[in-house]
Design a protein around this motif. Structure first.
Motif, PDB file in Angstrom:
ATOM      1  N   UNK A  61       0.834  -1.205   0.000  1.00 57.12           N
ATOM      2  CA  UNK A  61       0.000   0.000   0.000  1.00 57.12           C
ATOM      3  C   UNK A  61       0.870   1.257   0.000  1.00 57.12           C
ATOM      4  N   UNK A  62       1.922   1.260   0.796  1.00 60.75           N
ATOM      5  CA  UNK A  62       2.824   2.409   0.806  1.00 60.75           C
ATOM      6  C   UNK A  62       3.534   2.564  -0.531  1.00 60.75           C
ATOM      7  N   UNK A  63       3.917   1.457  -1.139  1.00 61.09           N
ATOM      8  CA  UNK A  63       4.569   1.506  -2.448  1.00 61.09           C
ATOM      9  C   UNK A  63       3.636   2.054  -3.522  1.00 61.09           C
ATOM     10  N   UNK A  64       2.331   1.773  -3.413  1.00 62.57           N
ATOM     11  CA  UNK A  64       1.352   2.322  -4.367  1.00 62.57           C
ATOM     12  C   UNK A  64       1.373   3.848  -4.343  1.00 62.57           C
ATOM     13  N   UNK A  65       1.749   4.414  -3.214  1.00 66.19           N
ATOM     14  CA  UNK A  65       1.799   5.867  -3.054  1.00 66.19           C
ATOM     15  C   UNK A  65       3.221   6.403  -3.193  1.00 66.19           C
ATOM     16  N   UNK A  66       4.134   5.580  -3.704  1.00 61.67           N
ATOM     17  CA  UNK A  66       5.499   6.028  -3.949  1.00 61.67           C
ATOM     18  C   UNK A  66       6.407   5.975  -2.740  1.00 61.67           C
ATOM     19  N   UNK A  67       5.968   5.322  -1.674  1.00 62.35           N
ATOM     20  CA  UNK A  67       6.772   5.248  -0.462  1.00 62.35           C
ATOM     21  C   UNK A  67       7.169   3.826  -0.137  1.00 62.35           C
ATOM     22  N   UNK A  68       7.556   3.629   1.110  1.00 67.34           N
ATOM     23  CA  UNK A  68       7.940   2.296   1.586  1.00 67.34           C
ATOM     24  C   UNK A  68       7.818   2.280   3.106  1.00 67.34           C
ATOM     25  N   UNK A  69       8.046   1.122   3.685  1.00 62.85           N
ATOM     26  CA  UNK A  69       8.019   1.025   5.146  1.00 62.85           C
ATOM     27  C   UNK A  69       9.128   1.851   5.792  1.00 62.85           C
ATOM     28  N   UNK A  70      10.155   2.218   5.042  1.00 61.33           N
ATOM     29  CA  UNK A  70      11.198   3.101   5.575  1.00 61.33           C
ATOM     30  C   UNK A  70      10.628   4.475   5.911  1.00 61.33           C
ATOM     31  N   UNK A  71       9.465   4.812   5.362  1.00 65.97           N
ATOM     32  CA  UNK A  71       8.806   6.092   5.635  1.00 65.97           C
ATOM     33  C   UNK A  71       7.880   6.041   6.850  1.00 65.97           C
ATOM     34  N   UNK A  72       7.704   4.856   7.433  1.00 67.84           N
ATOM     35  CA  UNK A  72       6.802   4.704   8.581  1.00 67.84           C
ATOM     36  C   UNK A  72       7.342   5.471   9.788  1.00 67.84           C
ATOM     37  N   UNK A  73       6.472   6.260  10.395  1.00 71.39           N
ATOM     38  CA  UNK A  73       6.836   7.027  11.580  1.00 71.39           C
ATOM     39  C   UNK A  73       6.288   6.398  12.854  1.00 71.39           C
ATOM     40  N   UNK A  74       5.077   5.838  12.744  1.00 71.68           N
ATOM     41  CA  UNK A  74       4.388   5.286  13.907  1.00 71.68           C
ATOM     42  C   UNK A  74       3.626   4.035  13.490  1.00 71.68           C
ATOM     43  N   UNK A  75       3.674   3.014  14.345  1.00 74.36           N
ATOM     44  CA  UNK A  75       2.949   1.773  14.120  1.00 74.36           C
ATOM     45  C   UNK A  75       2.226   1.412  15.409  1.00 74.36           C
ATOM     46  N   UNK A  76       0.966   1.034  15.275  1.00 78.26           N
ATOM     47  CA  UNK A  76       0.204   0.497  16.406  1.00 78.26           C
ATOM     48  C   UNK A  76      -0.066  -0.968  16.114  1.00 78.26           C
ATOM     49  N   UNK A  77       0.268  -1.831  17.070  1.00 76.98           N
ATOM     50  CA  UNK A  77       0.069  -3.261  16.926  1.00 76.98           C
ATOM     51  C   UNK A  77      -0.857  -3.721  18.039  1.00 76.98           C
ATOM     52  N   UNK A  78      -1.888  -4.461  17.660  1.00 79.53           N
ATOM     53  CA  UNK A  78      -2.808  -5.059  18.631  1.00 79.53           C
ATOM     54  C   UNK A  78      -2.703  -6.570  18.479  1.00 79.53           C
ATOM     55  N   UNK A  79      -2.415  -7.233  19.582  1.00 78.45           N
ATOM     56  CA  UNK A  79      -2.277  -8.688  19.597  1.00 78.45           C
ATOM     57  C   UNK A  79      -3.415  -9.295  20.404  1.00 78.45           C
ATOM     58  N   UNK A  80      -3.939 -10.417  19.944  1.00 76.61           N
ATOM     59  CA  UNK A  80      -4.981 -11.091  20.722  1.00 76.61           C
ATOM     60  C   UNK A  80      -4.396 -11.718  21.986  1.00 76.61           C
TER      61      UNK A  80
END
Length: 131
Positions: A61-80
């Motif tokens: 999805x980020x690549x579709x917009x010309x970016x990559x995960x290297x551009x990620x600033x914040x991630x929220x992870x929810x685990x069961x």
């Protein structure tokens, strides 16, 4: 200008929201689970496989917009189950350069939509084309 977009390779969200929202500076990706990737049906797999599938989708999805995960600033992870954190981390870390991880929150959410084990949300810097 703000753009609201759904990933054309994924089923339309079953919730009132968009897969991605972009403005002039950022890309916001809604929380994704394997259920979101498979038309509401949870893909049977362990936490590692679910994490890998969701992170690949986010990367695409980020690549579709010309970016990559290297551009990620914040991630929220929810685990069961927070006891699966080390297994999730072992896959999650593969998607980033060592020592260049985005800020992150990780919580236990016992009831994730679709019976999934993990849900991941991302905020990234938007790479705009140069004039």
């Amino acid at each position: 200008m703000t753009t609201f977009m759904n990933d054309p390779t994924m089923p339309t969200p079953s919730f009132p929201g968009s897969h991605m929202v972009m403005d002039d500076r950022y890309v916001f990706i809604s929380g994704l689970t394997v259920s979101d990737l498979s038309n509401g049906h949870a893909v049977k797999g362990d936490i590692k496989e679910e994490t890998r599938l969701v992170m690949r989708a986010i990367s695409r999805m980020l690549e579709m917009e010309g970016g990559s995960l290297a551009d990620a600033l914040r991630v929220d992870v929810h685990l069961s189950d927070l006891n699966t954190l080390s297994d999730m981390d072992s896959v999650y870390a593969e998607f980033f350069e060592p020592s260049r991880y985005p800020a992150r929150t990780c919580t236990e959410s016992p009831t994730i939509c679709g019976g999934c084990h993990v849900e991941i949300t991302v905020m990234a810097t938007r790479q705009l084309p140069e004039d």
